[in-house]
Design a protein around this motif. Sequence first.
Motif, short mmCIF file in Angstrom:
data_model
loop_
_atom_site.label_atom_id
_atom_site.label_comp_id
_atom_site.label_asym_id
_atom_site.label_seq_id
_atom_site.Cartn_x
_atom_site.Cartn_y
_atom_site.Cartn_z
N LEU A 159 13.27 5.85 0.57
CA LEU A 159 13.44 6.33 -0.49
C LEU A 159 14.14 5.94 -1.56
CD1 LEU A 159 14.67 9.97 1.89
CD2 LEU A 159 12.54 9.67 0.23
N ALA A 160 14.84 5.11 -1.86
CA ALA A 160 15.41 4.03 -2.87
C ALA A 160 14.58 3.76 -3.56
CB ALA A 160 16.66 3.73 -2.15
N ASP A 161 13.60 2.90 -2.34
CA ASP A 161 12.39 1.88 -3.08
C ASP A 161 11.66 2.36 -3.67
OD1 ASP A 161 11.37 -0.54 -3.82
OD2 ASP A 161 10.03 0.48 -2.10
N LEU A 162 11.21 3.94 -3.12
CA LEU A 162 9.88 5.24 -3.81
C LEU A 162 9.94 4.89 -5.32
CD1 LEU A 162 7.57 6.97 -2.89
CD2 LEU A 162 9.33 8.66 -3.35
N ARG A 163 8.23 4.92 -5.67
CA ARG A 163 8.16 4.36 -7.45
C ARG A 163 7.11 5.62 -6.96
NH1 ARG A 163 12.61 3.06 -6.99
NH2 ARG A 163 13.29 0.84 -7.89
N LEU A 164 7.59 7.05 -7.75
CA LEU A 164 6.40 8.32 -8.02
C LEU A 164 5.50 7.82 -9.56
CD1 LEU A 164 7.91 11.29 -6.70
CD2 LEU A 164 6.21 10.25 -5.94
N PRO A 165 4.15 8.22 -9.04
CA PRO A 165 3.99 7.65 -10.58
C PRO A 165 4.14 9.09 -11.30
CG PRO A 165 1.77 8.34 -9.30
CD PRO A 165 3.37 8.64 -8.26
N ARG A 166 3.49 9.01 -13.07
CA ARG A 166 4.01 10.63 -13.76
C ARG A 166 2.85 11.83 -13.43
NH1 ARG A 166 3.28 12.23 -19.18
NH2 ARG A 166 2.39 10.53 -20.10
N ALA A 167 3.15 12.69 -13.25
CA ALA A 167 2.25 13.68 -12.97
C ALA A 167 2.40 15.06 -13.73
CB ALA A 167 1.73 13.89 -11.60
N TRP A 168 1.70 15.54 -13.85
CA TRP A 168 1.86 17.00 -14.70
C TRP A 168 0.91 17.89 -14.75
CZ3 TRP A 168 0.11 12.10 -16.93
CH2 TRP A 168 -0.74 12.40 -18.02
N ARG A 228 -6.18 21.77 -14.85
CA ARG A 228 -5.80 20.52 -14.05
C ARG A 228 -4.48 19.99 -13.84
NH1 ARG A 228 -9.92 16.17 -15.27
NH2 ARG A 228 -8.58 15.24 -14.13
N LEU A 229 -4.54 18.88 -12.51
CA LEU A 229 -3.67 18.24 -12.60
C LEU A 229 -4.10 16.67 -13.11
CD1 LEU A 229 -0.60 17.36 -11.24
CD2 LEU A 229 -1.73 16.55 -9.56
N ARG A 230 -3.00 16.49 -13.57
CA ARG A 230 -2.86 14.83 -14.55
C ARG A 230 -2.01 13.92 -14.01
NH1 ARG A 230 -7.48 15.34 -18.24
NH2 ARG A 230 -7.42 17.01 -19.41
N VAL A 231 -2.62 12.27 -13.44
CA VAL A 231 -1.49 11.60 -12.90
C VAL A 231 -1.91 10.04 -13.44
CG1 VAL A 231 -1.53 10.20 -10.94
CG2 VAL A 231 -2.09 12.64 -10.91
N ALA A 232 -0.73 9.11 -13.96
CA ALA A 232 -0.48 8.19 -14.51
C ALA A 232 0.01 7.29 -13.48
CB ALA A 232 -0.05 8.51 -16.01
N PRO A 233 -0.84 6.68 -13.17
CA PRO A 233 -0.73 5.94 -12.09
C PRO A 233 -0.08 4.86 -12.19
CG PRO A 233 -2.72 6.41 -11.68
CD PRO A 233 -2.20 7.08 -12.79
N ALA A 234 -0.12 4.11 -13.57
CA ALA A 234 1.03 3.10 -14.23
C ALA A 234 2.03 3.22 -14.47
CB ALA A 234 0.13 2.35 -14.93
N GLU A 235 1.98 4.39 -14.65
CA GLU A 235 3.55 4.70 -15.15
C GLU A 235 4.68 5.56 -13.69
OE1 GLU A 235 3.57 7.23 -18.68
OE2 GLU A 235 1.72 6.79 -19.25
N ARG A 236 5.08 4.94 -13.55
CA ARG A 236 5.97 4.85 -12.22
C ARG A 236 7.42 5.73 -12.77
NH1 ARG A 236 3.02 4.85 -6.89
NH2 ARG A 236 1.17 4.25 -7.15
N THR A 238 0.83 -1.22 0.33
CA THR A 238 0.50 0.02 0.46
C THR A 238 0.96 1.53 -0.22
OG1 THR A 238 0.63 -0.44 2.01
CG2 THR A 238 -1.97 -1.27 1.19
N ALA A 239 2.02 1.15 -0.22
CA ALA A 239 2.68 2.28 0.78
C ALA A 239 3.81 2.10 -1.75
CB ALA A 239 4.34 2.30 0.87
N ASP A 240 4.12 3.91 -1.86
CA ASP A 240 4.90 3.96 -2.98
C ASP A 240 6.36 3.74 -2.48
OD1 ASP A 240 2.65 5.45 -4.60
OD2 ASP A 240 2.45 6.66 -2.80
N GLY A 241 6.66 3.70 -1.56
CA GLY A 241 8.00 2.79 -1.30
C GLY A 241 8.46 2.24 0.22
#
Length: 258
Positions: A161-170, A177-185, A44-47
């Motif tokens: 922090l080294a394990d952290l994977r952030l989704p692509r956001a722009w 508005r903000l757009r996020v691609a959760p599958a693209e990390r 459930t965590a991002d890292g």
Amino acid sequence: MASDMRAIQPESLYKLYLECQERPDGRRLDEARPTVLNRGGVGTADGSAYCRAGHTAVLCGIKAEVCVPAVDAPQDAGWVVPTLELPALCHHRFRPGPPAEAAQTASSQLLQLLDNSVALDRRRLCIEPGRAVWVLYCDLVCLSHDGNVLDVALMALSAALADLRLPRAWWDAPAERLRVAPAERAPLPLGPLPLAATLALFDGDTLVLDPAGEEAGGHALSEQAMDQCIALSKRRTLELKKLLDVSADAAAEGGVVD
């Protein structure tokens, strides 16, 4: 007999051990406890990461959230918020209820160590200046406390922090508005991660590395003792860095490092 003396005269018993250049748990004075590091594992965590040194264990999970930077805060940088919890389960001296002073102090130290390092440029957490930045909530839980929790917590935080994977956001300017691609990390670009090596000074002239719960310090350091502290700290941090580097390979292969 030893257990009785430990309860009645712990300092005298400790001196007997030190005379033999040994500690109650069998370690040399300059020897750290066996250390285990495992990156990932919290779905459930991002890292996330788990670190254990002897009987001291800390689990760290990082959750990334998007927020609008405050008016009085840098508009092109995000935040990192480390919080260490010392629950009653980890040691009998902690009680249920509000965070203990020791937990608040350790949380502040973790943030200070991270801020004073070159591990993370917070501008890397900016999605769109003034509109959207990442906030990394780093929740650390001490599962078992047997001394020197700060070193173990910092190791768990660095590995998470080294394990952290952030989704692509722009930021979508036309749509405002903000757009996020959760599958693209992707991993967060990091510099050298902070590591710590704590020593305790006993009886004014004896240094011990990675003190366990029954070992304590409190004396002023001589120049010679300070030089020894620096040398031992350098050696220990090199050991931890090697463990951190190897854990990256083990994480890719789904293994555990000890």
